[in-house]
Enzyme design. Structure first.
Site, PDB file in Angstrom:
ATOM      1  N   ASP A 165       1.016  -1.122  -0.045  1.00  0.00           N
ATOM      2  CA  ASP A 165       0.091  -0.362  -0.095  1.00  0.00           C
ATOM      3  C   ASP A 165       0.705   1.351  -0.071  1.00  0.00           C
ATOM      4  O   ASP A 165       2.096   1.017   0.202  1.00  0.00           O
ATOM      5  CB  ASP A 165      -0.931  -0.153   1.236  1.00  0.00           C
ATOM      6  CG  ASP A 165      -0.179  -0.140   2.384  1.00  0.00           C
ATOM      7  OD1 ASP A 165       0.650  -0.903   2.673  1.00  0.00           O
ATOM      8  OD2 ASP A 165      -0.405   0.482   3.437  1.00  0.00           O
ATOM      9  N   ASP A 166       0.364   2.200  -0.413  1.00  0.00           N
ATOM     10  CA  ASP A 166       1.064   3.582  -0.631  1.00  0.00           C
ATOM     11  C   ASP A 166       2.329   3.638  -1.004  1.00  0.00           C
ATOM     12  O   ASP A 166       3.251   4.135  -0.533  1.00  0.00           O
ATOM     13  CB  ASP A 166       1.093   4.242   0.841  1.00  0.00           C
ATOM     14  CG  ASP A 166      -0.340   4.541   1.646  1.00  0.00           C
ATOM     15  OD1 ASP A 166      -1.143   4.344   0.788  1.00  0.00           O
ATOM     16  OD2 ASP A 166      -0.454   4.606   2.666  1.00  0.00           O
ATOM     17  N   TYR A 215      -6.001  -0.706  -2.726  1.00  0.00           N
ATOM     18  CA  TYR A 215      -6.780  -1.191  -1.469  1.00  0.00           C
ATOM     19  C   TYR A 215      -8.046  -0.706  -1.278  1.00  0.00           C
ATOM     20  O   TYR A 215      -8.743  -0.839  -0.141  1.00  0.00           O
ATOM     21  CB  TYR A 215      -5.988  -0.963  -0.408  1.00  0.00           C
ATOM     22  CG  TYR A 215      -5.285   0.467  -0.100  1.00  0.00           C
ATOM     23  CD1 TYR A 215      -6.110   1.237   0.693  1.00  0.00           C
ATOM     24  CD2 TYR A 215      -4.097   0.812  -0.293  1.00  0.00           C
ATOM     25  CE1 TYR A 215      -5.739   2.268   1.136  1.00  0.00           C
ATOM     26  CE2 TYR A 215      -3.645   2.014   0.001  1.00  0.00           C
ATOM     27  CZ  TYR A 215      -4.594   3.042   0.785  1.00  0.00           C
ATOM     28  OH  TYR A 215      -4.156   4.083   0.871  1.00  0.00           O
ATOM     29  N   ASN A 239      -7.443  -0.282  12.104  1.00  0.00           N
ATOM     30  CA  ASN A 239      -5.809   0.751  12.347  1.00  0.00           C
ATOM     31  C   ASN A 239      -6.455   1.886  13.197  1.00  0.00           C
ATOM     32  O   ASN A 239      -7.044   2.729  12.572  1.00  0.00           O
ATOM     33  CB  ASN A 239      -5.696   0.974  11.034  1.00  0.00           C
ATOM     34  CG  ASN A 239      -4.458   1.777  11.025  1.00  0.00           C
ATOM     35  OD1 ASN A 239      -3.587   1.720  11.722  1.00  0.00           O
ATOM     36  ND2 ASN A 239      -4.357   2.546  10.007  1.00  0.00           N
ATOM     37  N   TRP A 288      -9.358  -3.755   6.255  1.00  0.00           N
ATOM     38  CA  TRP A 288      -8.335  -3.129   7.233  1.00  0.00           C
ATOM     39  C   TRP A 288      -9.114  -1.790   7.375  1.00  0.00           C
ATOM     40  O   TRP A 288      -9.198  -0.820   6.605  1.00  0.00           O
ATOM     41  CB  TRP A 288      -7.122  -2.909   6.285  1.00  0.00           C
ATOM     42  CG  TRP A 288      -6.150  -1.863   6.905  1.00  0.00           C
ATOM     43  CD1 TRP A 288      -6.161  -0.666   7.425  1.00  0.00           C
ATOM     44  CD2 TRP A 288      -4.865  -1.962   6.844  1.00  0.00           C
ATOM     45  NE1 TRP A 288      -5.142   0.064   7.572  1.00  0.00           N
ATOM     46  CE2 TRP A 288      -4.223  -0.853   7.294  1.00  0.00           C
ATOM     47  CE3 TRP A 288      -3.860  -2.949   6.429  1.00  0.00           C
ATOM     48  CZ2 TRP A 288      -2.916  -0.555   7.589  1.00  0.00           C
ATOM     49  CZ3 TRP A 288      -2.337  -2.866   6.669  1.00  0.00           C
ATOM     50  CH2 TRP A 288      -1.829  -1.671   7.246  1.00  0.00           C
ATOM     51  N   ASP A 289      -9.707  -1.480   8.587  1.00  0.00           N
ATOM     52  CA  ASP A 289     -10.540  -0.414   9.196  1.00  0.00           C
ATOM     53  C   ASP A 289      -9.775   1.048   9.394  1.00  0.00           C
ATOM     54  O   ASP A 289      -9.496   0.534  10.436  1.00  0.00           O
ATOM     55  CB  ASP A 289     -11.718  -0.841   9.904  1.00  0.00           C
ATOM     56  CG  ASP A 289     -13.119  -0.133   9.305  1.00  0.00           C
ATOM     57  OD1 ASP A 289     -13.056   1.001   9.285  1.00  0.00           O
ATOM     58  OD2 ASP A 289     -14.071  -0.884   9.960  1.00  0.00           O
ATOM     59  N   ASN A 290      -9.903   1.828   8.819  1.00  0.00           N
ATOM     60  CA  ASN A 290      -9.360   3.250   9.257  1.00  0.00           C
ATOM     61  C   ASN A 290     -10.311   4.115   9.692  1.00  0.00           C
ATOM     62  O   ASN A 290      -9.902   5.483   9.937  1.00  0.00           O
ATOM     63  CB  ASN A 290      -8.713   3.702   8.021  1.00  0.00           C
ATOM     64  CG  ASN A 290      -7.381   2.966   7.376  1.00  0.00           C
ATOM     65  OD1 ASN A 290      -6.676   2.679   7.916  1.00  0.00           O
ATOM     66  ND2 ASN A 290      -7.189   3.097   5.909  1.00  0.00           N
TER      67      ASN A 290
END
Length: 981
Positions: free
Chosen positions: A133-134, A178, A272, A237-239
């Protein structure tokens, strides 16, 4: 009701039992310590979570130096963490993020990757993850020769590593695309995601953040879509609680925006959360409750669009939005508010659990404009005022609109908790540009205990307070065409007499709703008080009920302030006057209650929790003080003190919480939350909206309207159809206005606007959090007549360049104060403020909104009163300092350059007694409070007069953002410093 099922929607019981629920340490910023991670494992076990993903972005050997093996000491720490997790029944998932600089076709690179993961496997780790990612999406030339696409490179490396590790039971993969907004061109048409789904081995789980990087809602429909593309259910993946993109925001609200009916459709959820470890109790607790609410449920793909009750079913999040796809059959399976209440009960116990602070330093709180570089001021060379704040404004307009972070600047080793290795001067922290300590050697400074800070000049007879109307300014207004001369009554108070002569404000002796914000640390915090704290730091797309109430009430007080002021001059006070003061009293009482809650929080035994949350608590407390001061000032306004310009400011900007379109756009979640930086504090201080294309669109629309109107005028000249033309022009202008209103619903950063009018002084919001977690904020409040003696004493003790000048004027203790500050108190009291703490008043900030007008009043009222009070000296030579000052009352001279009155029409003076200073941010906060009032009253620039050689005073104002104003007609012994507001 139409219920539609699909074969892909079915899942067996074995898959459901493998549902992952846990935490991913995947944020940017300082990683958690080993001690915190051990506490995390214990907390997760108690809550029923089972998975921890080790992926701290700024851990040096996770991302930047991913190839480097761990040393013996590092290996011992990592092994102990893996063991600690296992003892708490937590699966420790070790992740590497090699995508920054990996050559995917290089056998040497793949060998390094395998060797690194083999080493961690030898520590006892049995679960792994590769994160891409990123990162940049361009491959190297050598990779392009081997792989047809970026996705193929990722699949090849991941499959090979997965098989090399003997296909571990849990192996996670994070794609570069993502979330839905990162999918090119869309989720269903993305070649990258399609390749991942078709070629990635089945035992590898794929991580997904939802529709956006930070998704307000994740729906069943969106999960089904990505599941079909990936050919497997994703791991979320929960931000939703991540705050690494905004240093001022903390998210303490409950897990929300995801129906519990979503659980059978996904492999798991890893949150996260906030960078501050101890602040994540609510996020974890409510996620754990959510994960247990439907574990036995079946997949239900249904549409209720034809149901008469579908419009009545909502997720319980404050009722801000309607859930269209995910309507649970049992709406009570998970209720965020109930879950929050349960979490608060358990969290309250943590507050009073003895726990020492971590080794991490307190991070200074920075306003939304932290993304700008602090420019060194340059000298001002003329009356052109348009470009002084251009560097600042340009930086505000260049706010980053991407979550993708740059390469880590300061990677750290999170496995070794050694505070001694950290430098005190962290280059990653923007330095505090101003404090009260003036470091000029050999001079009296703020940092000493036996001297004083004086923002004014030495006690000389031609000092700044006694300005004269002889300064010829092109825009000098007249106070009145004719003012009758009144007979002086020696028994009448000089201040009341001056106010009567000049028609100035007469202030009350006290402010009914402006009591001191006193600290109160007695007693334990209650559940309702913890709820109050949570509502100040709620969720990315939602403020808590208490926060919204404050926003709405503050907006009401602002927009009705002018009408309330007008009602004061009526023969009988209107009901609006009473209502305004009643609501102002309630508002200020609410602020005081919050401040007391914050003070109680600062005395909890759990110092780890205190140190993690204190910077945010302190930042909110500063805002509370600013609001308290501003509302108190509004309550003391009188008719004529708020010009139409100020009235427009009070009504608020369309790009702030005062505009319903802005509020709806904020709460819908259509934009990533970093578009609305700063949280609740920023809604009061700074609301940044950014539209990169705004200027182009606005200019183009203006050109279109101008051309069209010109065409209409030509037609009018030829045909004489005036009424028709006027109608058409009005229609075009209405359409243009509507078009611009529509544009503001697309907020990508444009400019800084505020509910508090501080857009020209954002640098004053840059304040470092105190090193000690204590709330010792001094109060800034409007001046009342009872403060006069204290102000006179402070002036006397700071008049001689910061030194007590009492002995210079024997027998005449009020003389120097009459000279320097008396005219402000008598003729401009509505712009005078005092600074106080529990011990009393120890400073002041005095201002006049328009120097030419102020000078006329001084000549008409103040100087005659001083001449009556002090007899003229009998001699003209060899005068004492006191006699020189008295003589200046009889022979005033103009000291103001003409250009100064145009560019910086307001004048200001600040003095503080350093022996009382415990709040090192007070100078900035006091200056910001006065600037807000001057801005409302139409001022666009402020200045102060300083004698040549007073370096302490120059340094003091420089730290407050003032720069030297160089004009051709400057007096030889004086300098002027100013700033635009």
């Amino acid at each position: 009701m139409i219920i539609k099922g699909t074969q892909e929607a079915e899942v067996n019981a074995e898959d459901r039992t493998k549902f992952m629920c846990g935490v991913v340490e995947g944020f940017y910023g300082r990683p958690w310590t080993s001690e915190q991670r051990r506490r995390l494992f214990q907390r997760m076990n108690k809550m029923g979570m089972d998975t921890y993903l080790y992926a701290p972005k700024d851990d040096c050997k996770h991302r930047m130096y991913w190839r480097d093996l761990y040393t013996v000491e590092e290996a011992e720490h990592l092994t102990s963490l893996i063991t600690a997790a296992s003892e708490e029944n937590i699966t420790f998932v070790y992740a590497l993020s090699p995508g920054l600089d990996m050559t995917y076709s290089s056998g040497k690179e793949i060998t390094c990757l395998k060797r690194k993961l083999e080493q961690v496997s030898s520590f006892g780790c049995r679960a792994f993850a590769l994160l891409f990612d990123d990162i940049e999406v361009d491959m190297s030339e050598s990779d392009k020769e081997i792989f047809q696409s970026f996705a193929q490179a990722h699949v090849s490396v991941t499959n090979e590593v997965y098989q090399h590790l003997s296909q571990p039971e849990k192996f996670l993969f994070c794609p570069t695309e993502y979330c839905a907004t990162r999918a090119v061109p869309s989720v269903t048409q993305s070649e990258y995601l399609a390749t991942i789904g078709s070629r990635l081995l089945n035992g590898i789980d794929v991580m997904w953040t939802g529709p956006k990087v930070v998704s307000k809602r994740i729906t069943i429909k969106s999960i089904e879509e990505i599941s079909r593309v990936l050919q497997r259910p994703p791991v979320i993946w929960d931000n939703i609680h991540a705050n690494d993109y905004d240093q001022r925001r903390l998210f303490l609200g409950p897990y929300d925006g995801r129906s519990s009916e979503l659980i059978p459709y996904i492999r798991g959820v890893l949150t996260n959360p906030n960078c501050e470890f101890e602040a994540n109790f609510i996020a974890m607790h409510t996620l754990a409750q959510w994960s247990k609410s439907n574990l036995g449920g079946m997949k239900k793909d249904f549409i209720l669009s034809e149901s008469p009750v579908s419009d009545d079913i909502k997720l319980e999040t404050e009722g801000e939005y309607r859930v269209d796809e995910d309507v649970p059959f049992n709406c009570s399976s998970y209720q965020p508010k109930v879950a929050l209440s349960d979490a608060i009960k358990d969290w309250l116990e943590v507050f009073y659990h003895e726990c020492g602070p971590t080794t991490q330093k307190l991070v200074p709180m920075l306003p939304v404009s932290v993304l700008m570089d602090i420019k060194k001021p340059v000298a001002y060379n003329g009356p052109n005022i348009n470009n002084l704040n251009a560097p600042l404004q340009n930086d505000l307009n260049n706010v980053a609109d991407s979550y993708m972070q740059s390469t880590t600047r300061n990677p750290v080793n999170s496995l070794l908790d050694s505070s001694s290795s950290e430098s005190d001067d962290d280059p990653g922290i923007i330095p505090e540009p101003m404090d009260c300590a003036v470091s000029t050697s050999g001079a009296s400074t703020c940092s000493t205990t036996d001297s004083s800070v004086s923002a004014g000049s030495k006690c000389r007879p031609d000092d700044s307070a006694s300005v004269s109307s002889e300064c010829h300014c092109p825009s000098t207004p007249k106070t009145a065409d004719v003012i009758e001369t009144m007979q002086v009554d020696s028994e009448t108070n000089v201040f009341e007499r001056c106010a009567e002569i000049t028609n100035s404000s007469t202030l009350p002796s006290h402010i009914p709703f402006c009591s001191h914000l006193k600290a109160c640390s007695e007693g334990h915090l209650s559940e309702s008080e913890i709820q109050d704290i949570i509502e100040m730091f709620y969720m990315p797309f939602e403020h808590g009920t208490g926060g919204i109430s404050l926003l709405n009430e503050f907006h009401w007080l602002k927009i009705w302030a002018r009408d309330m002021c007008e009602s004061k001059n009526m023969e009988h006070l209107s009901p609006l006057h009473d209502e305004w003061h009643r609501r102002a009293d309630t508002f200020c009482q609410r602020l005081e209650d919050l401040y007391r809650v914050f003070c109680k929080f600062c005395h909890i035994p759990n110092k780890a929790l205190l140190y993690d949350m204190f910077p945010y608590i302190w930042d909110m407390a500063v805002v509370i003080n600013q609001l308290h001061t501003f509302v108190a000032w509004l309550g003391m306004l009188t008719l004529g003190k708020v010009p139409p310009y100020g009235s427009a400011i009070l009504h608020g900007s369309p790009y702030s919480w005062s505009n319903v379109i802005f509020r709806e756009h904020f709460s819908r979640g259509d934009q990533e939350p970093w578009v609305f930086r700063g949280g609740l504090q920023a809604e009061f201080q700074v609301c940044i909206l950014a539209v990169k294309c705004w200027d182009l669109i606005e200019n183009r629309c203006s050109m279109i309207v101008s051309a069209y109107c010109l065409f209409i005028l030509l037609v009018m000249a030829m045909t004489g159809t005036v009424p028709f033309v006027m109608t058409r022009c009005a229609s075009v202008l209405a359409i243009y206005h509507l078009h611009l209103n529509v544009i503001i619903t697309d907020p990508r950063p444009k400019t800084a606007v505020r509910m508090l009018p501080l857009e020209g002084a954002v640098d004053l919001l840059l304040m470092a959090c105190p090193a000690s977690p204590e709330l010792k904020l001094s109060k800034v409040r409007p001046y009342t007549s009872e403060d006069r003696d204290a102000i006179y004493e402070i002036c006397r003790k700071t008049c001689d360049d910061g030194i007590d000048g009492t002995e210079i004027f024997p027998g005449q203790p009020d003389l120097i104060s009459d000279k320097l500050v008396g005219a402000f108190l008598a003729l401009s009291p509505e712009y005078c403020f005092v600074i106080e703490d529990d011990t009393g008043v120890y400073g002041y900030v005095l201002a006049a909104v328009n120097v030419p007008d102020f000078a006329i009043k001084v000549d008409m009222a103040w100087l005659p009163a001083m001449r009556e009070k002090y007899p003229k000296p009998d001699k003209n030579d060899n005068l004492t300092p006191a006699e020189e000052i008295v003589a200046s009352f009889y022979n005033p001279t103009s000291t103001l350059p003409s250009g100064l009155c145009v560019s910086h029409p307001a004048v200001i003076r600040m003095d503080l007694l350093p022996s009382h200073i415990r709040d090192t941010t007070i100078a900035k906060r006091a200056m910001a409070s006065v600037i807000a009032t001057l801005k409302v009253s139409g001022a666009h620039g402020i200045h102060t007069e300083i004698h040549i050689g007073d370096q302490n005073t120059v340094d003091f104002y420089t730290r407050l953002g003032f720069i030297e104003i160089q004009l051709p007609d400057n007096p030889e012994d004086l300098m002027f410093m100013g700033r635009m507001i």
